[in-house]
Design a protein around this motif. Structure first.
Motif, short mmCIF file in Angstrom:
data_model
loop_
_atom_site.label_atom_id
_atom_site.label_comp_id
_atom_site.label_asym_id
_atom_site.label_seq_id
_atom_site.Cartn_x
_atom_site.Cartn_y
_atom_site.Cartn_z
N LEU A 202 -15.07 -61.13 -4.91
CA LEU A 202 -14.89 -60.54 -6.24
C LEU A 202 -13.45 -60.11 -6.49
O LEU A 202 -13.03 -59.98 -7.64
CB LEU A 202 -15.85 -59.36 -6.43
CG LEU A 202 -17.34 -59.69 -6.35
CD1 LEU A 202 -18.17 -58.49 -6.77
CD2 LEU A 202 -17.69 -60.91 -7.19
N ASP A 203 -12.69 -59.88 -5.40
CA ASP A 203 -11.27 -59.56 -5.58
C ASP A 203 -10.50 -60.77 -6.11
O ASP A 203 -9.39 -60.63 -6.61
CB ASP A 203 -10.66 -59.10 -4.26
CG ASP A 203 -11.13 -57.70 -3.88
OD1 ASP A 203 -11.67 -57.01 -4.77
OD2 ASP A 203 -10.97 -57.33 -2.71
N ARG A 204 -11.07 -61.97 -5.95
CA ARG A 204 -10.43 -63.19 -6.45
C ARG A 204 -10.74 -63.41 -7.93
O ARG A 204 -10.27 -64.39 -8.50
CB ARG A 204 -10.93 -64.40 -5.68
CG ARG A 204 -10.82 -64.33 -4.18
CD ARG A 204 -11.45 -65.57 -3.57
NE ARG A 204 -11.57 -65.50 -2.12
CZ ARG A 204 -12.20 -66.40 -1.39
NH1 ARG A 204 -12.76 -67.45 -1.98
NH2 ARG A 204 -12.28 -66.27 -0.09
N CYS A 205 -11.54 -62.57 -8.48
CA CYS A 205 -12.03 -62.80 -9.85
C CYS A 205 -11.36 -61.84 -10.82
O CYS A 205 -11.83 -60.71 -11.02
CB CYS A 205 -13.55 -62.62 -9.90
SG CYS A 205 -14.45 -63.71 -8.79
N PRO A 206 -10.25 -62.25 -11.45
CA PRO A 206 -9.55 -61.33 -12.35
C PRO A 206 -10.26 -61.13 -13.68
O PRO A 206 -9.94 -60.19 -14.40
CB PRO A 206 -8.20 -62.02 -12.55
CG PRO A 206 -8.50 -63.47 -12.37
CD PRO A 206 -9.57 -63.54 -11.34
N THR A 207 -11.19 -62.03 -14.03
CA THR A 207 -11.83 -61.92 -15.34
C THR A 207 -13.35 -61.83 -15.20
O THR A 207 -13.95 -62.34 -14.25
CB THR A 207 -11.49 -63.12 -16.24
OG1 THR A 207 -11.96 -64.33 -15.64
CG2 THR A 207 -9.98 -63.22 -16.44
N ARG A 208 -13.95 -61.17 -16.20
CA ARG A 208 -15.39 -61.10 -16.35
C ARG A 208 -15.73 -61.57 -17.76
O ARG A 208 -14.97 -61.36 -18.70
CB ARG A 208 -15.90 -59.67 -16.20
CG ARG A 208 -16.10 -59.18 -14.77
CD ARG A 208 -14.83 -58.85 -14.06
NE ARG A 208 -15.10 -58.08 -12.85
CZ ARG A 208 -14.74 -58.45 -11.64
NH1 ARG A 208 -14.12 -59.60 -11.47
NH2 ARG A 208 -14.97 -57.69 -10.61
N LYS B 160 -13.85 -63.39 6.89
CA LYS B 160 -12.66 -63.00 7.64
C LYS B 160 -11.66 -64.15 7.63
O LYS B 160 -12.03 -65.31 7.78
CB LYS B 160 -13.03 -62.66 9.08
CG LYS B 160 -13.89 -61.41 9.20
CD LYS B 160 -14.25 -61.15 10.66
CE LYS B 160 -15.13 -59.91 10.78
NZ LYS B 160 -15.53 -59.67 12.20
N GLU B 161 -10.40 -63.78 7.44
CA GLU B 161 -9.32 -64.77 7.48
C GLU B 161 -8.35 -64.37 8.57
O GLU B 161 -7.89 -63.23 8.62
CB GLU B 161 -8.60 -64.83 6.12
CG GLU B 161 -7.47 -65.83 6.09
CD GLU B 161 -6.74 -65.83 4.76
OE1 GLU B 161 -6.03 -64.84 4.48
OE2 GLU B 161 -6.88 -66.79 4.00
N ASN C 209 -3.93 -61.11 13.86
CA ASN C 209 -4.63 -60.18 12.99
C ASN C 209 -5.62 -60.93 12.10
O ASN C 209 -5.61 -62.15 12.02
CB ASN C 209 -3.63 -59.40 12.12
CG ASN C 209 -2.64 -58.61 12.95
OD1 ASN C 209 -3.02 -57.95 13.90
ND2 ASN C 209 -1.37 -58.69 12.59
N SER C 210 -6.46 -60.20 11.43
CA SER C 210 -7.41 -60.79 10.50
C SER C 210 -7.67 -59.80 9.38
O SER C 210 -7.37 -58.61 9.49
CB SER C 210 -8.72 -61.17 11.19
OG SER C 210 -9.35 -60.00 11.69
N ARG C 211 -8.20 -60.31 8.29
CA ARG C 211 -8.53 -59.46 7.15
C ARG C 211 -9.77 -60.01 6.48
O ARG C 211 -10.13 -61.17 6.65
CB ARG C 211 -7.38 -59.40 6.14
CG ARG C 211 -7.08 -60.75 5.50
CD ARG C 211 -5.99 -60.64 4.45
NE ARG C 211 -5.72 -61.95 3.86
CZ ARG C 211 -4.81 -62.15 2.90
NH1 ARG C 211 -4.10 -61.14 2.45
NH2 ARG C 211 -4.62 -63.37 2.42
N ASN C 212 -10.43 -59.16 5.72
CA ASN C 212 -11.60 -59.59 4.96
C ASN C 212 -11.17 -60.00 3.55
O ASN C 212 -10.48 -59.23 2.87
CB ASN C 212 -12.64 -58.46 4.87
CG ASN C 212 -13.37 -58.25 6.18
OD1 ASN C 212 -13.49 -59.18 6.98
ND2 ASN C 212 -13.84 -57.04 6.41
N LEU C 213 -11.56 -61.18 3.16
CA LEU C 213 -11.31 -61.65 1.80
C LEU C 213 -12.57 -61.45 0.98
O LEU C 213 -13.59 -62.08 1.24
CB LEU C 213 -10.90 -63.12 1.81
CG LEU C 213 -9.51 -63.44 2.37
CD1 LEU C 213 -9.27 -64.95 2.34
CD2 LEU C 213 -8.44 -62.73 1.58
N GLU C 214 -12.47 -60.58 0.00
CA GLU C 214 -13.60 -60.28 -0.87
C GLU C 214 -13.62 -61.26 -2.03
O GLU C 214 -12.62 -61.42 -2.73
CB GLU C 214 -13.51 -58.85 -1.39
CG GLU C 214 -13.53 -57.78 -0.31
CD GLU C 214 -14.91 -57.62 0.31
OE1 GLU C 214 -15.90 -58.06 -0.32
OE2 GLU C 214 -15.00 -57.06 1.42
#
Length: 973
Positions: free
Chosen positions: A781-787, A768-769, A774-779
């Motif tokens: 894998l959402d930070r990972c644009p490449t595989r 959580k950030e 307010n707050s939000r969840n930072l995932e």
């Protein structure tokens, strides 16, 4: 630091309605009996225009004036939609008072104040109303010459970094010009319109009756007797009084009965009014209509035009009370501007206007255009003089004209001056040695009688000199129509092309120069080629020069100018590009190849993951590169011989360029930094012709780095180079591959075939950030644009990993991993960057490592890590041809109160003989006790690893890519 306001260049007042609230202390508010409650009488402050210069303009006049502009902050003004100036620069806002930097100098002013200046200069337009419009409603406020007006403003520029106005003495208003405008009770006149004064109009529509009380509190006190002045004719007595200021005249009235009686003359008061109050132009139309009581008009206007705080004396004064209802604060503002400020602008304006009137424009310059003035040196002299040299009086005279230039060099062999030394030089003001405050030597350049000048390449170099450094001219190459050239000075440096436009020929040059700084700007004056018919010396030029790249004249180029035939895209830069000066920031061209043979020879393209540099490797040619830091290079292998070509470059541009995405026609990709799907951030190349739908060849790119020769080198601008044809002909452009749009993530270098993922994702977590309340969840894998994926079934000679400085003590900063296979040709596969030896630039030249982490906000933890080891650590595990048996994964669970899942905290490989690699983890990893341990065992079916790669999020300028999560992959049945 907060924001800051700027002020009108003419009156020194605010460029928007000042702010105050009823709850403020009275001293810091305006009197509600003077300023209307809705403040509509202050709306004139928002009618602001901006005047500036477009150095790249091809017209002989380069001055532009915006429409209505609204001040935002720090001197930036927003333009209204459709404003031509917005289209000119491609920006919605303009920066003012920025004398240095990439912004051209521009100045804001109230339209009302400009109209007042025009009245002072007696340059009012015909049939102009108070709003600055003619009878048809067109904006035609005055006959002020914008070129002269801007030249005066530039001469008066305050060249300090945070200038808020011109370098004028703004008099009484200066004390209010703080970071924010100072609102002060009793100073309402500073913000009232000096033209739109309703009470003044009412006054002249209904002039007052005579007043018995005098406006001075004394009468003459002398003995009756002979008065010699009484014998003088009335005209002579009026002349004596005309040349006295009012205080002197009043003192004289006390001692001279004849003069006291003379002042009672209505004509005397009328003359004094017109002479003493030239700013009261409303009085002129009624001069002949009114025949009585000019003394009362004078007295009323004298008091009404003076701003004086209410005092006990004035409250007791009966006459002042009778005028209190008038409240002509706008008249006081008009008088202030007229007497305190306008003379400082009008003086140099009239001087330049007189000089311009004495210059007779020769026939050869009538209808001529310019290549655009290019700035050549830094720092630029604060005051420059413009010189226009023409090669003959008429175009026909060019046939036999002697074209010769004198180049002035100082004692250090820097070029400090250029002038035309032909027959016209004496008529245009010869730039001789006497024009400089330093000694020079002169080299002569003569254009042959059968040849013509087509362009000049100016070579310059940067030198350490203060915080910004300096740029000096070290060479000039004069290009001729016969494709030959003549060189003066050095060719070693950054190069600026100044060349006639297509289908034009040169008829002169224009320079900016000063005695202290020498030559600072240069352009060519030109006419259309069709006018040169019958003049033989222009036949060699042709209509389309093929020995230079005319598009290259857009920029200064580092070392090399892009070759002819290449198209140069517009550059892309973010909103942090304050340091970029379009004329003085050298772009670095990187040519992939201009022939099919060169493109086929490409073997790899590499980019530093911190955007320090870019390079292209070849099979049989030397490596080509741009940028200064090639430390952590992420590469894409290119099969040029097999027909693979780079067909697209996508840039993600935010505050600075933050992502570069390369795509080949084989569907293989390389991503450095961000990858975005948001159109406002993504710039895609190459373009297609809208009519033919034909793409051009992508043959290169260019970039500019600020602080290039330091560890803090930062990529500020990027662009592309294209070619319409290769090897002199159009060929089939490789098609863009189908990249499965909408899949949401990019596989590097390409998606695997014959395998699928199996089992859990190890390292999948969220936290959580807080965002205020307010707050939000930072995932993660959402930070990972490449595989990416690794084949773990093949035997390995060695396994290498790169660790970087961590951002969290429970996250392994695994930046790169390389498999060197034992089978085949000892092929290598690298996910992430390869680290090269540091250069003096990377270590600041003293051996001390520097990295962007020094700017991180992680405090002591970051400092400790930086003191223990360099930013990148390279580890090698020798396997000697063995296969991998398994992977041990260390996970750190996330506290349920702040998130879910587990961080990837460490990895350890195990070979088929049971030998183990080191535990690769964050820098102070010491015990297994605090971690969950998962194992991925490699079998005949489970053969590989999927890697989820994203950025470290250390909150610094550039982030490293790291592996956030792992997942097993198995063969398809």
């Amino acid at each position: 630091m907060g924001g800051a306001e700027v002020y009108c260049a003419i009156c020194g007042g605010p460029v928007n309605v000042p702010y105050w609230e009823d709850g403020f202390e009275e001293e810091y508010t305006y009197d509600p009996t003077v300023v209307q409650e809705d403040r509509s009488d202050l709306e004139w402050l928002k009618d602001v225009r901006v005047i500036g210069e477009d150095p790249a303009s091809t017209g002989l006049s380069r001055i532009w004036v915006s429409g209505v502009a609204s001040h935002d902050d720090h001197g930036y003004f927003d333009l209204e939609e459709g404003d031509p100036v917005m289209e000119l620069f491609g920006e919605e806002s303009l920066r003012t008072y920025a004398y240095k930097g990439h912004h051209s100098f521009a100045v804001p002013y109230h339209q009302t104040c400009r109209t007042l200046l025009a009245k002072y200069l007696n340059l009012e337009g015909d049939a102009i109303d108070i709003d600055g419009n003619d009878d048809n409603g067109n904006d035609r406020s005055d006959d002020i010459d914008n070129d002269i007006f801007f030249q005066v403003l530039r001469q008066l520029a305050d060249t300090s970094e945070y200038a808020q106005a011109l370098k004028l003495d703004y008099g009484s208003v200066s004390k209010n010009q703080e970071q924010y405008w100072v609102v002060s009770r009793g100073e309402e006149h500073f913000v009232h319109s000096p033209l739109d004064i309703p009470r003044l109009e009412q006054y002249f529509n209904r002039l007052p009756a005579p007043e018995e009380l005098t406006w001075y509190n004394y009468r003459p006190d002398y003995e009756l007797g002979y008065d010699p002045i009484s014998a003088l004719p009335i005209e002579l007595r009026l002349s004596i009084l005309r040349y006295l200021d009012m205080p002197s005249a009043l003192r004289l009235f006390q001692t001279c009965r004849a003069l006291y009686s003379t002042q009672g003359s209505n004509s005397w008061w009328r003359r004094r009014l017109l002479a003493d109050m030239p700013w009261l132009f409303e009085a002129s139309p009624i001069e002949e209509v009114i025949t009585q009581h000019w003394d009362r008009v004078y007295k009323d206007m004298w008091w009404a035009s003076r701003h004086t705080r209410d005092t006990p004396y004035l409250r007791e004064n009966h006459w002042y009370q009778s005028l209190a209802h008038m409240k002509m604060t706008g008249l006081a503002n008009r008088r202030r501007i007229w007497e305190e400020i306008l003379p400082q602008i009008a003086g140099p304006y009239e001087k330049l206007q007189k000089e311009k009137a004495q210059i007779d424009l020769p026939d050869i310059l009538k209808g001529a255009s310019s290549t655009g003035l290019r700035r050549l040196i830094r720092p630029e002299p604060e005051v420059n003089s413009s010189f226009r040299y023409y090669f003959a009086q008429s175009i026909a005279g060019l046939k036999d004209a002697h074209i010769e230039f004198h180049v002035h060099l100082d004692q250090e062999q820097f070029i400090r001056g250029l002038h035309f030394a032909g027959q016209q030089s004496s008529e245009q003001g010869d730039l001789t040695q006497d024009a400089f405050n330093f000694p020079t030597t002169v080299e002569s350049v003569q254009v042959p009688a059968n040849d013509c000048l087509t362009g000049i390449i100016v070579t310059s170099r940067e030198f350490p000199d203060g915080e910004e450094g300096s740029r000096k001219i070290v060479g000039m190459e004069f290009l001729l129509g016969s494709s030959t050239s003549q060189q003066v000075g050095s060719t070693d440096g950054d190069r600026r092309l100044i060349h006639v436009s297509k289908d034009h020929f040169a008829v002169g040059i224009e320079t900016f120069s000063s005695p202290e700084g020498g030559l600072s700007r240069l352009s060519l004056l030109q006419q259309p080629t069709l006018l040169s018919h019958g003049i033989g010396r222009f036949r060699s030029q042709g209509s389309t020069p093929d020995h230079v790249n005319l598009e290259a004249a857009k920029f200064l180029w580092r070392k090399h100018i892009p070759p002819p035939g290449l198209q140069i895209s517009d550059h892309s830069s973010g909103y942090w590009s304050y340091a970029m000066e379009k004329d003085l920031s050298p772009m670095e061209p990187l040519i992939f190849g201009t022939t099919d043979a060169e493109l086929a020879d490409i073997t790899a393209i590499s980019i530093d993951v911190l955007f320090g540099g870019i390079e292209v490797q070849y099979g049989n040619r030397p490596t080509r590169s741009i940028g200064s830091r090639h430390l952590a290079m992420k590469s894409l292998i290119i099969d040029g011989q097999g027909g693979e070509r780079v067909v697209a470059l996508n840039y993600v541009v935010k505050h600075i360029p933050k992502g570069i995405h390369i795509v080949t026609n084989y569907g293989r990709e390389l991503v450095v930094g961000h990858s975005s799907q948001r159109p406002e951030e993504l710039v895609q190349y190459p373009p297609r012709d809208p009519e033919t739908e034909q793409s051009t060849y992508l043959v290169g790119m260019y970039g500019w780095w600020t602080s290039r020769d330091t560890p803090k080198a930062r990529l500020e601008a990027v662009g592309c180079l294209f070619a319409a044809e290769l090897d002199g002909k159009h060929q089939s452009v490789p098609e863009m591959p189908d990249l499965a749009p909408g899949q949401g993530r990019i596989w590097e270098p390409s998606a695997p075939t014959g395998v699928r993922v199996v089992g859990p994702i190890l390292g999948d977590f969220s936290v959580k950030e807080s965002l205020g309340i307010n707050s939000r969840n930072l995932e993660a894998l959402d930070r990972c644009p490449t595989r990416s994926w690794l084949d773990c079934s093949r035997p390995l000679l060695e396994l290498r990993v790169i660790l970087c400085h961590s951002f969290d003590e429970k996250q392994v900063p695994l930046s790169a991993i390389t498999f060197k296979f034992a089978d085949g040709a000892k092929e290598e596969l690298t996910i992430g960057p390869e680290i090269r030896p540091q250069s003096p630039i990377d270590t600041q030249g003293d051996g001390n490592d520097w990295c962007w982490c020094s700017l991180s906000g992680h405090g002591r933890k970051t400092e400790d890590e930086r003191s223990v080891h360099p930013h990148y650590r390279r580890h090698v595990w020798e396997l000697g041809g063995k296969r991998l048996q398994s992977l041990r994964v260390f996970l750190s669970p996330i506290d349920e109160e702040v998130g879910r899942g587990s961080r990837l905290s460490g990895v350890q490989f195990i070979a088929e003989d049971g030998s183990e690699s080191p535990k690769w983890s964050h820098w102070n990893f010491s015990s297994d006790d605090a971690y969950m341990i998962e194992n991925i065992t490699f079998t005949d079916g489970k053969i590989g690893l999927k890697l989820f790669v994203g950025e470290t999020r250390r909150s610094v300028t550039y982030e490293d890519p790291i592996v956030y999560a792992l997942q097993a992959m198995e063969r398809l049945a």
